[in-house]
Design a protein around this motif. Sequence first.
Motif, PDB file in Angstrom:
ATOM      1  N   TYR A  17      40.396  39.232  37.778  1.00  0.00           N
ATOM      2  CA  TYR A  17      40.792  37.485  37.420  1.00  0.00           C
ATOM      3  C   TYR A  17      41.154  37.619  39.077  1.00  0.00           C
ATOM      4  CZ  TYR A  17      44.357  34.084  38.543  1.00  0.00           C
ATOM      5  OH  TYR A  17      45.302  32.321  38.677  1.00  0.00           O
ATOM      6  N   HIS A  18      40.212  35.973  38.995  1.00  0.00           N
ATOM      7  CA  HIS A  18      39.699  35.739  41.102  1.00  0.00           C
ATOM      8  C   HIS A  18      40.405  34.141  41.094  1.00  0.00           C
ATOM      9  CE1 HIS A  18      36.962  39.151  40.694  1.00  0.00           C
ATOM     10  NE2 HIS A  18      35.899  38.921  41.770  1.00  0.00           N
ATOM     11  N   GLY A  19      41.601  34.240  40.384  1.00  0.00           N
ATOM     12  CA  GLY A  19      42.568  32.594  40.201  1.00  0.00           C
ATOM     13  C   GLY A  19      41.390  31.031  39.594  1.00  0.00           C
ATOM     14  N   LYS A  20      40.650  31.014  40.657  1.00  0.00           N
ATOM     15  CA  LYS A  20      39.507  29.864  40.822  1.00  0.00           C
ATOM     16  C   LYS A  20      38.353  29.968  40.655  1.00  0.00           C
ATOM     17  CE  LYS A  20      42.812  25.598  41.337  1.00  0.00           C
ATOM     18  NZ  LYS A  20      43.791  25.146  42.058  1.00  0.00           N
ATOM     19  N   ASN A  21      38.188  31.525  41.180  1.00  0.00           N
ATOM     20  CA  ASN A  21      36.636  31.502  41.693  1.00  0.00           C
ATOM     21  C   ASN A  21      35.499  31.792  40.561  1.00  0.00           C
ATOM     22  OD1 ASN A  21      36.577  30.697  44.398  1.00  0.00           O
ATOM     23  ND2 ASN A  21      37.431  31.823  45.044  1.00  0.00           N
ATOM     24  N   LYS A  22      36.892  32.465  39.056  1.00  0.00           N
ATOM     25  CA  LYS A  22      35.635  32.916  38.536  1.00  0.00           C
ATOM     26  C   LYS A  22      36.883  32.649  37.072  1.00  0.00           C
ATOM     27  CE  LYS A  22      33.760  37.206  40.221  1.00  0.00           C
ATOM     28  NZ  LYS A  22      33.552  38.467  40.372  1.00  0.00           N
ATOM     29  N   ASN A  23      36.423  32.368  35.770  1.00  0.00           N
ATOM     30  CA  ASN A  23      37.103  31.479  34.967  1.00  0.00           C
ATOM     31  C   ASN A  23      37.154  32.946  33.689  1.00  0.00           C
ATOM     32  OD1 ASN A  23      38.310  30.089  32.511  1.00  0.00           O
ATOM     33  ND2 ASN A  23      36.054  30.214  31.571  1.00  0.00           N
ATOM     34  N   ILE A  24      38.053  33.581  34.208  1.00  0.00           N
ATOM     35  CA  ILE A  24      38.882  34.193  33.881  1.00  0.00           C
ATOM     36  C   ILE A  24      40.989  34.849  34.154  1.00  0.00           C
ATOM     37  CG2 ILE A  24      39.144  37.277  34.156  1.00  0.00           C
ATOM     38  CD1 ILE A  24      35.899  37.364  35.137  1.00  0.00           C
ATOM     39  N   LYS A  25      41.187  34.727  32.381  1.00  0.00           N
ATOM     40  CA  LYS A  25      42.089  34.847  32.823  1.00  0.00           C
ATOM     41  C   LYS A  25      43.125  35.865  33.588  1.00  0.00           C
ATOM     42  CE  LYS A  25      42.864  31.508  28.151  1.00  0.00           C
ATOM     43  NZ  LYS A  25      42.787  31.805  27.285  1.00  0.00           N
ATOM     44  N   LEU A  26      44.373  35.560  33.585  1.00  0.00           N
ATOM     45  CA  LEU A  26      45.058  37.070  34.206  1.00  0.00           C
ATOM     46  C   LEU A  26      45.226  38.413  32.965  1.00  0.00           C
ATOM     47  CD1 LEU A  26      45.898  37.910  37.417  1.00  0.00           C
ATOM     48  CD2 LEU A  26      48.351  36.725  36.345  1.00  0.00           C
ATOM     49  N   GLY A  27      45.509  38.996  32.788  1.00  0.00           N
ATOM     50  CA  GLY A  27      46.300  39.839  32.282  1.00  0.00           C
ATOM     51  C   GLY A  27      45.216  40.602  30.911  1.00  0.00           C
ATOM     52  N   ASP A  46      37.529  37.752  46.937  1.00  0.00           N
ATOM     53  CA  ASP A  46      37.828  36.733  46.664  1.00  0.00           C
ATOM     54  C   ASP A  46      38.058  36.147  46.059  1.00  0.00           C
ATOM     55  OD1 ASP A  46      37.277  38.818  45.543  1.00  0.00           O
ATOM     56  OD2 ASP A  46      35.137  38.272  44.081  1.00  0.00           O
ATOM     57  N   GLY A  47      40.074  35.946  46.113  1.00  0.00           N
ATOM     58  CA  GLY A  47      40.599  35.139  44.998  1.00  0.00           C
ATOM     59  C   GLY A  47      40.835  33.600  45.286  1.00  0.00           C
ATOM     60  N   THR A  48      41.586  32.948  44.525  1.00  0.00           N
ATOM     61  CA  THR A  48      42.121  31.989  45.378  1.00  0.00           C
ATOM     62  C   THR A  48      43.898  31.911  45.617  1.00  0.00           C
ATOM     63  OG1 THR A  48      42.180  30.514  43.215  1.00  0.00           O
ATOM     64  CG2 THR A  48      40.070  30.570  44.526  1.00  0.00           C
ATOM     65  N   ASP A  49      44.315  32.608  44.911  1.00  0.00           N
ATOM     66  CA  ASP A  49      46.244  33.079  44.667  1.00  0.00           C
ATOM     67  C   ASP A  49      46.492  33.654  45.479  1.00  0.00           C
ATOM     68  OD1 ASP A  49      46.173  31.519  41.996  1.00  0.00           O
ATOM     69  OD2 ASP A  49      45.666  33.353  41.557  1.00  0.00           O
ATOM     70  N   GLU A  50      46.882  32.986  47.063  1.00  0.00           N
ATOM     71  CA  GLU A  50      47.888  34.574  47.652  1.00  0.00           C
ATOM     72  C   GLU A  50      48.408  34.887  47.056  1.00  0.00           C
ATOM     73  OE1 GLU A  50      47.775  33.824  50.835  1.00  0.00           O
ATOM     74  OE2 GLU A  50      46.702  32.183  51.323  1.00  0.00           O
ATOM     75  N   PRO A  51      48.910  36.619  47.659  1.00  0.00           N
ATOM     76  CA  PRO A  51      49.176  37.736  47.206  1.00  0.00           C
ATOM     77  C   PRO A  51      51.236  37.361  46.764  1.00  0.00           C
ATOM     78  CG  PRO A  51      47.746  38.242  48.966  1.00  0.00           C
ATOM     79  CD  PRO A  51      48.202  36.452  48.742  1.00  0.00           C
ATOM     80  N   GLU A  52      51.344  36.501  47.391  1.00  0.00           N
ATOM     81  CA  GLU A  52      52.959  36.296  46.725  1.00  0.00           C
ATOM     82  C   GLU A  52      52.877  35.565  45.563  1.00  0.00           C
ATOM     83  OE1 GLU A  52      52.637  36.752  50.860  1.00  0.00           O
ATOM     84  OE2 GLU A  52      51.559  35.736  49.926  1.00  0.00           O
TER      85      GLU A  52
END
Length: 276
Positions: free
Chosen positions: A250-260, A13-19
Amino acid sequence: MLIDLHMHSSESDGTDEPENLLDLIALNNIKIFSLTDHDNIDGVKRIEDKLNNYKTLKFIRGVELSCRTKNIKCHILAFNYDYDNQDFKNILQLAEDLRHVKLEKRLKFLRENFGIEFEDSEIKILRDNSASGKPHVANLIVKHGFAKNKEDAIKNFINKFESGDTRVDAELAIQAVLKSGGVPVWAHPFGGEGEPEISQELLNLSLHELKSYGLKGLECYYSKYSQERREYLASLALKNNLLISAGSDYHGKNKNIKLGIDVEDLNKVTILNYLL
Protein backbone atom coordinates in the motif's frame (compact mmCIF):
# COMPACT_ATOMS: atom_id res chain seq x y z
CA MET A 1 -8.60 -12.07 8.66
CA LEU A 2 -6.92 -8.98 7.27
CA ILE A 3 -3.21 -8.56 7.93
CA ASP A 4 -0.60 -6.44 6.14
CA LEU A 5 3.15 -6.79 6.47
CA HIS A 6 4.05 -4.43 3.61
CA MET A 7 2.97 -0.79 3.43
CA HIS A 8 4.44 2.67 2.96
CA SER A 9 3.92 6.04 4.61
CA SER A 10 4.82 9.62 3.77
CA GLU A 11 8.26 8.91 5.22
CA SER A 12 9.00 7.17 1.90
CA ASP A 13 6.79 7.08 -1.21
CA GLY A 14 3.37 6.73 0.40
CA THR A 15 0.93 9.58 0.97
CA ASP A 16 -0.37 8.83 4.49
CA GLU A 17 1.35 10.16 7.57
CA PRO A 18 2.36 7.23 9.83
CA GLU A 19 -0.06 8.35 12.55
CA ASN A 20 -2.92 8.49 10.03
CA LEU A 21 -2.04 4.98 8.87
CA LEU A 22 -2.78 3.74 12.37
CA ASP A 23 -6.33 5.06 12.10
CA LEU A 24 -6.76 3.50 8.63
CA ILE A 25 -5.46 0.15 9.87
CA ALA A 26 -7.88 0.14 12.78
CA LEU A 27 -10.74 1.26 10.53
CA ASN A 28 -10.05 -1.58 8.10
CA ASN A 29 -9.99 -4.19 10.88
CA ILE A 30 -6.37 -5.10 10.22
CA LYS A 31 -5.03 -6.71 13.38
CA ILE A 32 -1.39 -7.44 12.47
CA PHE A 33 0.69 -5.01 10.43
CA SER A 34 4.14 -3.73 9.60
CA LEU A 35 5.31 -0.42 8.19
CA THR A 36 8.03 -1.06 5.58
CA ASP A 37 9.14 2.31 4.25
CA HIS A 38 11.98 2.39 1.75
CA ASP A 39 15.46 2.50 3.29
CA ASN A 40 14.46 4.35 6.47
CA ILE A 41 12.74 3.69 9.78
CA ASP A 42 11.54 7.19 10.67
CA GLY A 43 7.91 6.16 10.22
CA VAL A 44 8.40 3.07 12.37
CA LYS A 45 9.57 5.22 15.28
CA ARG A 46 6.62 7.58 14.82
CA ILE A 47 4.19 4.67 14.95
CA GLU A 48 5.84 3.20 18.03
CA ASP A 49 5.33 6.54 19.77
CA LYS A 50 1.54 6.25 19.23
CA LEU A 51 0.93 2.50 19.65
CA ASN A 52 -0.29 2.79 23.23
CA ASN A 53 -3.46 4.36 21.85
CA TYR A 54 -4.19 1.25 19.74
CA LYS A 55 -4.31 -1.66 22.19
CA THR A 56 -5.81 -4.21 19.76
CA LEU A 57 -3.15 -3.83 17.05
CA LYS A 58 -0.07 -6.02 16.70
CA PHE A 59 2.79 -4.01 15.20
CA ILE A 60 5.94 -5.46 13.65
CA ARG A 61 8.92 -3.26 12.85
CA GLY A 62 9.69 -3.26 9.14
CA VAL A 63 11.74 -1.64 6.40
CA GLU A 64 12.16 -2.29 2.66
CA LEU A 65 15.76 -2.18 1.47
CA SER A 66 16.54 -1.45 -2.18
CA CYS A 67 19.03 -4.14 -3.19
CA ARG A 68 20.76 -5.82 -6.09
CA THR A 69 22.01 -9.33 -6.73
CA LYS A 70 24.31 -10.56 -9.51
CA ASN A 71 21.35 -10.69 -11.91
CA ILE A 72 18.46 -8.56 -10.69
CA LYS A 73 17.29 -5.56 -8.71
CA CYS A 74 15.24 -6.65 -5.74
CA HIS A 75 13.70 -5.47 -2.50
CA ILE A 76 14.42 -7.09 0.84
CA LEU A 77 11.92 -6.62 3.64
CA ALA A 78 13.39 -6.70 7.14
CA PHE A 79 11.24 -7.44 10.18
CA ASN A 80 11.80 -7.31 13.95
CA TYR A 81 15.29 -5.83 13.71
CA ASP A 82 17.09 -4.00 16.50
CA TYR A 83 17.44 -0.52 15.08
CA ASP A 84 20.19 0.29 17.58
CA ASN A 85 22.40 -2.44 16.14
CA GLN A 86 25.44 -0.85 14.46
CA ASP A 87 25.46 -3.17 11.43
CA PHE A 88 21.82 -2.32 10.81
CA LYS A 89 22.50 1.40 11.22
CA ASN A 90 25.34 1.14 8.72
CA ILE A 91 23.23 -0.57 6.05
CA LEU A 92 20.45 2.01 6.46
CA GLN A 93 22.96 4.82 6.06
CA LEU A 94 24.45 3.20 2.97
CA ALA A 95 21.00 2.74 1.47
CA GLU A 96 20.14 6.37 2.15
CA ASP A 97 23.43 7.58 0.66
CA LEU A 98 22.88 5.55 -2.50
CA ARG A 99 19.30 6.84 -2.76
CA HIS A 100 20.66 10.40 -2.74
CA VAL A 101 23.16 9.49 -5.46
CA LYS A 102 20.30 8.07 -7.54
CA LEU A 103 18.26 11.26 -7.03
CA GLU A 104 21.08 13.48 -8.28
CA LYS A 105 21.65 11.24 -11.31
CA ARG A 106 17.90 11.24 -12.04
CA LEU A 107 17.66 15.04 -11.85
CA LYS A 108 20.67 15.40 -14.15
CA PHE A 109 19.16 12.93 -16.63
CA LEU A 110 15.85 14.80 -16.77
CA ARG A 111 17.62 18.13 -17.21
CA GLU A 112 20.01 16.99 -19.93
CA ASN A 113 17.63 14.75 -21.91
CA PHE A 114 14.28 16.51 -21.58
CA GLY A 115 15.08 20.02 -20.40
CA ILE A 116 13.12 19.39 -17.20
CA GLU A 117 14.30 21.62 -14.38
CA PHE A 118 12.80 22.29 -10.98
CA GLU A 119 12.96 25.27 -8.64
CA ASP A 120 15.73 25.36 -6.04
CA SER A 121 13.17 25.12 -3.23
CA GLU A 122 11.67 21.99 -4.80
CA ILE A 123 15.07 20.34 -5.21
CA LYS A 124 15.86 21.15 -1.57
CA ILE A 125 12.71 19.33 -0.44
CA LEU A 126 13.71 16.30 -2.53
CA ARG A 127 17.21 16.30 -1.07
CA ASP A 128 15.97 16.72 2.50
CA ASN A 129 13.71 13.67 2.18
CA SER A 130 15.82 10.60 2.92
CA ALA A 131 13.52 8.45 0.77
CA SER A 132 12.78 10.62 -2.27
CA GLY A 133 11.82 8.38 -5.16
CA LYS A 134 9.89 8.16 -8.41
CA PRO A 135 6.54 9.49 -7.11
CA HIS A 136 8.13 12.61 -5.61
CA VAL A 137 9.92 13.49 -8.84
CA ALA A 138 6.90 12.51 -10.97
CA ASN A 139 4.65 14.89 -9.05
CA LEU A 140 7.02 17.75 -9.87
CA ILE A 141 7.14 16.78 -13.54
CA VAL A 142 3.33 16.99 -13.62
CA LYS A 143 3.34 20.27 -11.68
CA HIS A 144 5.62 21.84 -14.27
CA GLY A 145 3.42 20.68 -17.14
CA PHE A 146 5.69 18.09 -18.74
CA ALA A 147 3.24 15.22 -18.15
CA LYS A 148 -0.52 14.80 -17.75
CA ASN A 149 -0.32 12.66 -14.64
CA LYS A 150 2.09 10.81 -12.40
CA GLU A 151 1.85 7.56 -14.35
CA ASP A 152 2.68 9.38 -17.59
CA ALA A 153 5.64 11.09 -15.92
CA ILE A 154 7.05 7.79 -14.66
CA LYS A 155 6.52 5.91 -17.92
CA ASN A 156 7.72 8.53 -20.40
CA PHE A 157 10.43 10.29 -18.44
CA ILE A 158 11.59 8.67 -15.19
CA ASN A 159 11.69 5.08 -16.43
CA LYS A 160 13.91 6.11 -19.33
CA PHE A 161 16.64 6.64 -16.75
CA GLU A 162 18.96 3.76 -15.85
CA SER A 163 20.28 4.41 -12.35
CA GLY A 164 23.21 2.00 -12.50
CA ASP A 165 24.81 0.81 -9.28
CA THR A 166 22.78 2.76 -6.71
CA ARG A 167 21.40 -0.10 -4.63
CA VAL A 168 22.78 -1.96 -1.64
CA ASP A 169 24.39 -5.33 -2.28
CA ALA A 170 21.81 -7.94 -1.24
CA GLU A 171 24.33 -10.02 0.67
CA LEU A 172 25.38 -7.03 2.78
CA ALA A 173 21.75 -6.11 3.44
CA ILE A 174 20.66 -9.61 4.44
CA GLN A 175 23.68 -10.12 6.70
CA ALA A 176 23.08 -6.77 8.43
CA VAL A 177 19.45 -7.67 9.06
CA LEU A 178 20.44 -11.03 10.53
CA LYS A 179 23.09 -9.45 12.76
CA SER A 180 20.43 -7.12 14.13
CA GLY A 181 18.23 -10.08 15.06
CA GLY A 182 15.85 -9.39 12.18
CA VAL A 183 14.16 -11.58 9.57
CA PRO A 184 15.00 -10.83 5.88
CA VAL A 185 12.27 -11.55 3.31
CA TRP A 186 12.28 -11.17 -0.48
CA ALA A 187 9.46 -8.76 -1.37
CA HIS A 188 7.18 -9.46 -4.39
CA PRO A 189 9.66 -11.90 -6.01
CA PHE A 190 8.06 -11.78 -9.47
CA GLY A 191 8.19 -7.97 -9.38
CA GLY A 192 6.17 -5.32 -7.59
CA GLU A 193 3.45 -2.99 -8.82
CA GLY A 194 4.81 -0.92 -11.72
CA GLU A 195 8.02 -2.97 -11.96
CA PRO A 196 9.17 -5.27 -14.78
CA GLU A 197 8.19 -8.90 -14.20
CA ILE A 198 10.98 -11.46 -14.01
CA SER A 199 10.76 -14.97 -15.40
CA GLN A 200 10.25 -18.06 -13.28
CA GLU A 201 13.70 -19.25 -14.29
CA LEU A 202 15.36 -16.02 -13.16
CA LEU A 203 13.32 -16.05 -9.96
CA ASN A 204 14.57 -19.50 -9.04
CA LEU A 205 18.16 -18.59 -9.90
CA SER A 206 17.97 -15.45 -7.77
CA LEU A 207 16.27 -17.29 -4.93
CA HIS A 208 19.19 -19.73 -4.78
CA GLU A 209 21.58 -16.77 -4.56
CA LEU A 210 19.57 -14.89 -1.92
CA LYS A 211 19.14 -18.02 0.16
CA SER A 212 22.92 -18.53 0.17
CA TYR A 213 23.21 -15.07 1.78
CA GLY A 214 20.80 -16.01 4.57
CA LEU A 215 17.36 -15.10 3.22
CA LYS A 216 14.65 -16.37 5.58
CA GLY A 217 11.37 -15.75 3.77
CA LEU A 218 9.32 -14.97 0.66
CA GLU A 219 6.44 -12.55 0.26
CA CYS A 220 4.00 -15.02 -1.29
CA TYR A 221 0.64 -13.37 -0.60
CA TYR A 222 1.05 -10.12 -2.51
CA SER A 223 -1.82 -7.84 -3.51
CA LYS A 224 -1.17 -7.85 -7.26
CA TYR A 225 -0.52 -11.58 -7.64
CA SER A 226 -3.13 -14.09 -8.80
CA GLN A 227 -4.13 -16.97 -6.53
CA GLU A 228 -2.16 -19.31 -8.80
CA ARG A 229 0.98 -17.21 -8.42
CA ARG A 230 0.53 -16.96 -4.67
CA GLU A 231 0.21 -20.72 -4.38
CA TYR A 232 3.29 -21.26 -6.54
CA LEU A 233 5.36 -18.96 -4.34
CA ALA A 234 4.02 -20.57 -1.16
CA SER A 235 4.98 -24.02 -2.42
CA LEU A 236 8.39 -22.69 -3.44
CA ALA A 237 8.89 -21.24 0.05
CA LEU A 238 7.95 -24.52 1.73
CA LYS A 239 10.22 -26.46 -0.63
CA ASN A 240 13.14 -24.20 0.33
CA ASN A 241 12.36 -24.08 4.06
CA LEU A 242 11.54 -20.38 3.84
CA LEU A 243 8.95 -18.44 5.81
CA ILE A 244 5.81 -17.20 4.06
CA SER A 245 4.87 -13.52 4.33
CA ALA A 246 1.87 -11.45 3.17
CA GLY A 247 1.59 -7.77 2.26
CA SER A 248 -0.29 -5.32 0.09
CA ASP A 249 2.46 -2.78 -0.80
CA TYR A 250 0.00 0.00 0.00
CA HIS A 251 1.20 3.50 -0.96
CA GLY A 252 -1.89 5.60 -0.30
CA LYS A 253 -2.81 7.72 -3.32
CA ASN A 254 0.49 7.01 -5.07
CA LYS A 255 -0.57 3.50 -6.17
CA ASN A 256 -3.91 1.85 -6.79
CA ILE A 257 -3.50 -0.75 -4.04
CA LYS A 258 -5.89 -1.38 -1.17
CA LEU A 259 -4.69 -1.72 2.39
CA GLY A 260 -4.68 -5.25 3.79
CA ILE A 261 -4.39 -8.84 2.60
CA ASP A 262 -7.24 -11.26 3.26
CA VAL A 263 -5.81 -14.58 4.45
CA GLU A 264 -8.33 -17.34 5.19
CA ASP A 265 -5.88 -19.35 7.28
CA LEU A 266 -3.29 -17.36 9.23
CA ASN A 267 -1.32 -20.58 9.79
CA LYS A 268 -0.27 -20.30 6.13
CA VAL A 269 1.54 -17.05 6.90
CA THR A 270 4.29 -18.94 8.67
CA ILE A 271 6.44 -15.87 9.34
CA LEU A 272 3.98 -14.82 12.06
CA ASN A 273 5.23 -17.66 14.25
CA TYR A 274 8.62 -15.94 14.28
CA LEU A 275 7.50 -12.32 14.52
CA LEU A 276 4.81 -12.41 17.23
